[in-house]
Enzyme design. Structure first.
Site, mmCIF file in Angstrom:
data_model
loop_
_atom_site.group_PDB
_atom_site.id
_atom_site.type_symbol
_atom_site.label_atom_id
_atom_site.label_comp_id
_atom_site.label_asym_id
_atom_site.label_seq_id
_atom_site.Cartn_x
_atom_site.Cartn_y
_atom_site.Cartn_z
ATOM 1 N N HIS A 176 -12.029 90.625 -3.217
ATOM 2 C CA HIS A 176 -11.921 89.272 -2.672
ATOM 3 C C HIS A 176 -10.933 88.433 -3.490
ATOM 4 O O HIS A 176 -9.972 87.873 -2.956
ATOM 5 C CB HIS A 176 -13.308 88.609 -2.668
ATOM 6 C CG HIS A 176 -13.315 87.217 -2.136
ATOM 7 N ND1 HIS A 176 -13.736 86.910 -0.862
ATOM 8 C CD2 HIS A 176 -12.953 86.026 -2.697
ATOM 9 C CE1 HIS A 176 -13.622 85.604 -0.662
ATOM 10 N NE2 HIS A 176 -13.147 85.037 -1.771
ATOM 11 N N GLU A 177 -11.170 88.367 -4.799
ATOM 12 C CA GLU A 177 -10.302 87.545 -5.649
ATOM 13 C C GLU A 177 -8.887 88.124 -5.715
ATOM 14 O O GLU A 177 -7.905 87.382 -5.800
ATOM 15 C CB GLU A 177 -10.892 87.404 -7.056
ATOM 16 C CG GLU A 177 -12.265 86.745 -7.104
ATOM 17 C CD GLU A 177 -12.337 85.413 -6.373
ATOM 18 O OE1 GLU A 177 -11.296 84.724 -6.268
ATOM 19 O OE2 GLU A 177 -13.425 85.059 -5.890
ATOM 20 N N HIS A 208 -6.877 86.827 -2.886
ATOM 21 C CA HIS A 208 -6.308 85.509 -3.204
ATOM 22 C C HIS A 208 -5.054 85.661 -4.070
ATOM 23 O O HIS A 208 -4.059 84.973 -3.875
ATOM 24 C CB HIS A 208 -7.322 84.663 -3.975
ATOM 25 C CG HIS A 208 -8.399 84.050 -3.144
ATOM 26 N ND1 HIS A 208 -8.143 83.323 -2.006
ATOM 27 C CD2 HIS A 208 -9.757 84.025 -3.309
ATOM 28 C CE1 HIS A 208 -9.288 82.891 -1.497
ATOM 29 N NE2 HIS A 208 -10.272 83.296 -2.267
ATOM 30 N N HIS A 254 -1.996 86.505 -2.219
ATOM 31 C CA HIS A 254 -1.486 85.309 -1.547
ATOM 32 C C HIS A 254 -0.588 84.525 -2.509
ATOM 33 O O HIS A 254 0.445 83.982 -2.110
ATOM 34 C CB HIS A 254 -2.683 84.445 -1.112
ATOM 35 C CG HIS A 254 -2.415 83.552 0.048
ATOM 36 N ND1 HIS A 254 -3.389 82.779 0.634
ATOM 37 C CD2 HIS A 254 -1.286 83.282 0.743
ATOM 38 C CE1 HIS A 254 -2.873 82.091 1.628
ATOM 39 N NE2 HIS A 254 -1.592 82.372 1.722
#
Length: 686
Positions: A477-478, A481, A484
């Site tokens: 999940h992290e 990010h 991105h």
């Protein structure tokens, strides 16, 4: 400022480090304040130069000039803010109480500067006739709206009231966060009898013994940090101790001590409401959602209620099954309470699927998981990671990696920080020390420095760091990010990377979670830390079969947080009531387990009271609808499909906030997202 001060303060001038990374090894607490004050002074001079420019306001001399102002201040504040979350201490927190009001005042001085706003407005009023690129249009739109949303149109007493409220809010959110961290760190449950450890896995007992030893105590210490708290609640056979630890966790910041957040919760909610109403919005949610994909409270409640209706029957059935299992063991009068949920859920999952976190843990040694996650990015996007010990870090556990694109060109710096510490707040997050932008004079693409921070299981004397499956998902999940951030490719830093609508920011992170149960991905790294044996196909099948276990309960839990968030921020009258009672009423429709009157989420709900999720917690579910729909394309064409990966990178990861997110999403997906993909993935709809 003397040359000696200049020479001694590492924030001044260029960083002489690999890729101009932060020289953490040279930064001391006393360096922050003078550098922040100097940064404020320099930006004030830059703002004054914009105002005094005799030329007619245009995009270059006003909008771009404003975008480029405050470089030193941004540089220092990025480090200071990140250290308050990842590596804080009493001195830093004391300094923050002094610095945050100054930063709030400085921000207000800019957005309430009538001469500066007049120039911005003059350019904005010409926007239809200016020959601007899409990115320039977006920057102009953002600049103008930011001034308006931060009080630029307020007059007289209203302007002064806005100043007072925003300064007060910055102090309140900081205190809320500090209290939460201190209360979490202050609690320890010391066990001295071996029989108290019944049911706990060996690795958890070892870790608790090491914690006790580090504190100079005999026995086993359990804390409220996730790697200690979660396994205890999942495996401990001792119901009284589970209840004790549960109550300690779920009454954080409600006690009659200096860490109490009850009044602070009220003040934060009321202050945000007053700010919104001062800006002529009916409530804080309306103010916030104006710049979100959701656009208004009605759209948020529509999504929350749709999901509530779809998932509640299944969630009730899940509770019933766990209650039945517990009663088989404990008798017909037994009622499953919140401190029983993880324990009996784990037993039922094991019984149904013959799988639990401890079976999988030996296959998820942290170093192997890192190889797997980095390898996934290499497979999808061709990027590679190279550890560089010459890059300074802020703690010995932190690692720094250079990231290169598929052509071997430098892409980004990535810091990883995996384990809990007293100076680190709970949870997991991605952050940035330097955003990406393109220098318009030289054309140089200045690459970003990003960080992923987590609180995973630590290594012990006898074992390396062995992660739970949930921790693997969190890493993915992290890391999503961070992709991105790393792929950012915008001209302007305020539009790059994760600078997107808040209910779009979770899409890259949540789409990465989908890979966690994909056999082709797991086969690339999941090896037993002792034998080297690959994760058996049978275990992977059980993992996949169990992937929707208690999915409806988990959904309702998230919905309850979304409902609580909206209840606090759709208020249009000041709140002076009972925080616990208000909370229980706010989320009652999403509660499956019996209510514990003493428990309170709001006092420790950092996301909405001290983070960026006020009137925005729904965005996790909003993005989940997007990610289920988006990942169905990967499933359809192959999870490592280059065409899909390239499209996701080009249309989502690298675009930042240069266009409206729905435009970007439809360009990638070819259609608007549908809630059906999520319901089908979760087995709620056939």
């Amino acid at each position: 400022m003397s040359n000696i001060t200049n020479a001694q303060n590492p924030f001044y001038g260029q960083y002489h480090t690999p890729h101009g990374t932060v020289p953490f090894d040279r930064i001391k607490t006393e360096h922050y304040e003078p550098a922040i004050l100097e940064g404020i002074k320099l930006q004030n001079a830059e703002i004054e130069a914009i105002i005094q420019n005799p030329e007619k306001p245009d995009f270059t001399n006003t909008i771009e000039a404003f975008e480029e102002s405050g470089e030193l201040l941004d540089k220092v504040v990025a480090v200071f803010g990140n250290m308050l979350s990842a590596e804080t201490n009493d001195d830093l927190q004391e300094l923050a109480q002094k610095i945050m009001p100054l930063l709030s005042e400085h921000s207000n001085n800019i957005t309430l500067n009538e001469q500066l706003f007049a120039r911005v407005k003059e350019v904005y009023n010409q926007k239809e006739t200016l020959q601007l690129t899409q990115e320039q249009k977006q920057l102009l739109e953002n600049a103008y709206n930011s001034f308006v949303r931060h009080g630029a149109n307020l007059k007289g007493e209203a302007r002064e009231e806005y100043r007072r409220l925003t300064t007060e809010l910055s102090k309140l959110t900081l205190t809320f966060s500090e209290n939460n961290l201190k209360e979490t760190n202050a609690y320890q449950m010391l066990l001295t009898k071996k029989e108290s450890l019944a049911g706990l896995p060996e690795i958890i007992i070892e870790a608790a013994a090491e914690t006790a030893k580090s504190e100079g105590k005999e026995g086993w210490v359990f804390t409220l940090h996730a790697p200690s708290y979660v396994p205890f609640m999942t495996y401990s056979d001792n119901r009284d101790l589970r209840q004790k630890l549960y109550m300690a966790y779920n009454t954080k910041c409600t006690h009659d001590n200096e860490f109490n957040n009850i009044d602070i919760v009220k003040k934060i909610a009321n202050t945000r409401m007053k700010i919104a109403q001062l800006l002529e919005y009916k409530d804080y949610a309306e103010y916030t959602l104006k710049k979100r994909m959701a656009e208004n409270s009605e759209s948020v409640y529509k999504l929350l209620n749709q999901l509530l209706e779809a998932y509640t029957p299944t969630a009730q059935q899940e509770y019933k099954e766990i209650q039945e299992l517990a009663r088989e063991e404990q008798g017909n009068d037994f009622v499953v309470m919140p401190w029983d949920w993880s324990y009996y859920s784990n037993k039922l999952k094991d019984k149904k699927f013959n799988i639990n976190e401890e079976m999988l843990r030996p296959y998820f040694e942290l170093e192997q998981v890192k190889k797997g996650v980095f390898g996934l990015a290499e497979k999808l996007y061709g990027i590679t990671f190279r550890k560089n010990t010459e890059i300074p870090v802020y703690h010995k556990e932190v690692e720094a990696f250079e990231v290169f694109d598929k052509n071997g060109k430098f892409l980004a710096v990535l810091y990883t920080d995996f384990h809990p510490r007293l100076g680190k707040r709970a949870g997991a997050w991605m952050t940035s020390y330097k955003d990406q932008w393109i220098d318009k004079k030289t054309g140089e693409n200045s690459r970003p420095h990003v960080s992923v921070v987590m609180n995973f299981t630590k290594p012990t004397e006898n074992k390396p760091a062995l992660l739970t499956f949930n921790e693997v998902e969190t890493f993915l999940h992290e890391f999503g990010h961070s992709l991105h951030g790393m792929f950012a490719n915008s001209t302007y830093r305020s539009l790059s990377g994760t600078n997107v609508y808040w209910d779009f920011v979770e899409l890259p992170s949540q789409i990465m979670e989908n890979f966690a149960i994909e056999k082709d991905f797991l086969n690339t790294f999941a090896r037993h830390y002792q034998t080297g044996e690959v994760l058996p196909d049978e275990l992977i099948k059980r993992l996949v079969d169990a992937s929707n276990f208690n999915i409806a309960y988990a959904c309702l839990r998230q919905l309850s947080f979304g409902l609580l968030d909206m209840a606090w921020y759709t208020r249009n009258t000041p709140f002076e009531g009972d925080v616990k009672a208000y909370e229980q009423e706010a989320w009652k429709d999403a509660q499956i387990l019996p209510v514990v009157p003493e428990a309170c989420m709001s006092t420790q709900f950092s996301h909405i009271f001290a983070g960026g999720y006020a009137a925005g917690y729904y965005s996790y579910k909003w993005a989940e609808v997007l990610d289920a729909d988006a990942f169905s394309l990967f499933k359809q064409k192959g999870i490592f499909n280059q065409e899909v990966a390239d499209s996701f990178r080009n249309n989502i990861l690298s675009k930042g906030g240069t266009e409206h997110p729905m435009v970007l999403y439809k360009r990638f997906r070819g259609q608007e997202p549908s809630i059906d993909a999520l319901l089908i993935r979760n087995g709620i709809k056939k």
